[in-house]
Design an enzyme around this catalytic site. Structure first.
Site, PDB file in Angstrom:
ATOM      1  N   ASP A   1       2.928   1.136   8.948  1.00 14.42           N
ATOM      2  CA  ASP A   1       2.855   2.102   7.848  1.00 14.42           C
ATOM      3  C   ASP A   1       4.250   2.612   7.504  1.00 14.42           C
ATOM      4  O   ASP A   1       5.190   2.463   8.297  1.00 14.42           O
ATOM      5  CB  ASP A   1       1.911   3.269   8.201  1.00 14.42           C
ATOM      6  CG  ASP A   1       2.179   3.874   9.570  1.00 14.42           C
ATOM      7  OD1 ASP A   1       3.218   3.546  10.185  1.00 14.42           O
ATOM      8  OD2 ASP A   1       1.360   4.669  10.038  1.00 14.42           O
TER       9      ASP A   1
ATOM     10  N   ASN B   1      -6.336  13.333  14.619  1.00 17.60           N
ATOM     11  CA  ASN B   1      -7.656  13.261  13.969  1.00 17.60           C
ATOM     12  C   ASN B   1      -8.268  11.861  14.089  1.00 17.60           C
ATOM     13  O   ASN B   1      -9.218  11.536  13.387  1.00 17.60           O
ATOM     14  CB  ASN B   1      -7.555  13.680  12.487  1.00 17.60           C
ATOM     15  CG  ASN B   1      -6.618  12.777  11.697  1.00 17.60           C
ATOM     16  OD1 ASN B   1      -6.081  11.807  12.230  1.00 17.60           O
ATOM     17  ND2 ASN B   1      -6.422  13.084  10.428  1.00 17.60           N
TER      18      ASN B   1
ATOM     19  N   HIS C   1      -6.670   8.983  13.483  1.00 16.43           N
ATOM     20  CA  HIS C   1      -6.144   7.944  12.594  1.00 16.43           C
ATOM     21  C   HIS C   1      -5.353   6.902  13.382  1.00 16.43           C
ATOM     22  O   HIS C   1      -4.757   7.214  14.417  1.00 16.43           O
ATOM     23  CB  HIS C   1      -5.332   8.520  11.419  1.00 16.43           C
ATOM     24  CG  HIS C   1      -3.994   9.096  11.715  1.00 16.43           C
ATOM     25  ND1 HIS C   1      -3.646  10.397  11.417  1.00 16.43           N
ATOM     26  CD2 HIS C   1      -2.874   8.553  12.249  1.00 16.43           C
ATOM     27  CE1 HIS C   1      -2.385  10.608  11.752  1.00 16.43           C
ATOM     28  NE2 HIS C   1      -1.895   9.514  12.264  1.00 16.43           N
TER      29      HIS C   1
ATOM     30  N   GLU D   1      -6.618   7.432   7.487  1.00 18.88           N
ATOM     31  CA  GLU D   1      -7.176   8.751   7.749  1.00 18.88           C
ATOM     32  C   GLU D   1      -8.709   8.675   7.836  1.00 18.88           C
ATOM     33  O   GLU D   1      -9.314   7.684   7.399  1.00 18.88           O
ATOM     34  CB  GLU D   1      -6.757   9.703   6.617  1.00 18.88           C
ATOM     35  CG  GLU D   1      -5.245   9.947   6.531  1.00 18.88           C
ATOM     36  CD  GLU D   1      -4.713  10.916   7.596  1.00 18.88           C
ATOM     37  OE1 GLU D   1      -5.269  10.982   8.703  1.00 18.88           O
ATOM     38  OE2 GLU D   1      -3.711  11.597   7.301  1.00 18.88           O
TER      39      GLU D   1
HETATM   40  C1  GLP Z   1       1.818   9.008  12.717  1.00 17.02           C
HETATM   41  C2  GLP Z   1       1.850   7.505  12.554  1.00 17.02           C
HETATM   42  C3  GLP Z   1       0.856   6.834  13.472  1.00 17.02           C
HETATM   43  C4  GLP Z   1       1.018   7.363  14.874  1.00 17.02           C
HETATM   44  C5  GLP Z   1       0.700   8.832  14.879  1.00 17.02           C
HETATM   45  C6  GLP Z   1       0.825   9.477  16.249  1.00 17.02           C
HETATM   46  O1  GLP Z   1       0.923   9.649  11.892  1.00 17.02           O
HETATM   47  N1  GLP Z   1       1.608   7.088  11.240  1.00 17.02           N
HETATM   48  O2  GLP Z   1       1.065   5.427  13.436  1.00 17.02           O
HETATM   49  O3  GLP Z   1       0.168   6.667  15.740  1.00 17.02           O
HETATM   50  O4  GLP Z   1       1.595   9.475  14.000  1.00 17.02           O
HETATM   51  O5  GLP Z   1       2.145   9.841  16.468  1.00 17.02           O
HETATM   52  P1  GLP Z   1       2.734  10.464  17.780  1.00 17.02           P
HETATM   53  O6  GLP Z   1       2.939   9.334  18.694  1.00 17.02           O
HETATM   54  O7  GLP Z   1       4.029  11.075  17.343  1.00 17.02           O
HETATM   55  O8  GLP Z   1       1.746  11.465  18.275  1.00 17.02           O
END
Ligand code: GLP
Length: 223
Positions: free
Chosen positions: A63, A124, A126, A131
């Site tokens: 992403d 959440n 995702h 989402e």
């Molecule tokens: C973002 C990314 C996700 C990732 C998530 C969790 O929203 N788009 O790909 O898995 O955050 O991130 P973190 O590892 O910082 O908790």
């Protein structure tokens, strides 16, 4: 689904790095789907230390925010800083979702698909930026980020108002076509959603629950 709990963030990072290392050694021309966020940073550090040969590897990031790619918090900047600039990977082999999104899908398909996909998980549920409510059949597309995700990700920005509100994300259908998937989660604030996603109802309200329908998923957690 089995959730393997590891003792420390270091062990989480080296366990997933071992899987990536084995993949690159077994099949140098591997196609990887790669995550961003705070969780995979240690894994990338480990991989850099190992001085692997990335010259045949092709990557697809999961992403990107819709924002200036030169911003220090863009996912393009993140990948350069945390991996690409510190390995011998060819910049031409590193792909990020772009518009038209069907052309990004064509690039994945043209490379014969993703061999190994590494995922994190949002609070959440995702995965990538799919989402809650995302179709299990979804393909790469533009996504409006939820309030929860914007607030969660505001820690990387000076102000919550600076967090991009849209992203381009691989779809759940795209991710599910990966041959192997590894999900990594760090922190006890992720434990509840991880359990719900891996062992609760399979529902589009919890995007990561789609992984219960895949036959090669490994899930690693540390608190
Ligand atoms: C973002 C990314 C996700 C990732 C998530 C969790 O929203 N788009 O790909 O898995 O955050 O991130 P973190 O590892 O910082 O908790």
């Amino acid at each position: 689904m089995k959730i393997t709990t590891l003792k420390s963030y270091e062990e989480l990072s080296s366990t997933v790095a071992n899987i990536v290392e084995r993949q690159l050694k077994k099949q140098p021309l591997s196609k990887l789907a790669l995550p961003t966020g705070s969780t995979p940073r240690g894994m990338y550090r480990e991989l850099i230390k190992r001085e692997l040969d990335w010259s045949h590897t092709i990557t697809f990031n999961l992403d990107v925010y819709l924002m200036n790619v030169n911003h220090p918090e863009s996912y393009q900047s993140y990948m350069k800083k945390n991996l690409f600039d510190r390995t011998n990977i060819y910049p031409d082999h590193c792909h990020f979702p772009f518009r038209p999104t069907s052309a990004f899908e064509d690039k994945i398909a043209g490379s014969m698909g993703i061999d190994l996909c590494i995922l994190g998980i949002g609070s959440n549920g995702h995965i990538a930026f799919n989402e809650p409510g995302s179709s299990f059949l979804s393909r790469t597309r533009v996504m409006d980020l939820t309030e929860q995700t914007i607030v969660d990700n505001s820690r990387f920005f000076d102000d919550v108002g600076d967090v991009p509100t849209q992203a381009i994300t691989m779809g759940l259908g795209t991710i599910m076509e990966s041959k192997k998937i590894v999900l990594m989660a760090n922190g006890d604030h992720k434990l509840n959603i991880l359990n719900v996603a891996m062992n609760g109802e399979v529902t589009e309200e919890v995007p990561a629950s789609v992984l219960q329908n895949h036959d090669s998923v490994k899930v690693f957690y540390c608190d």
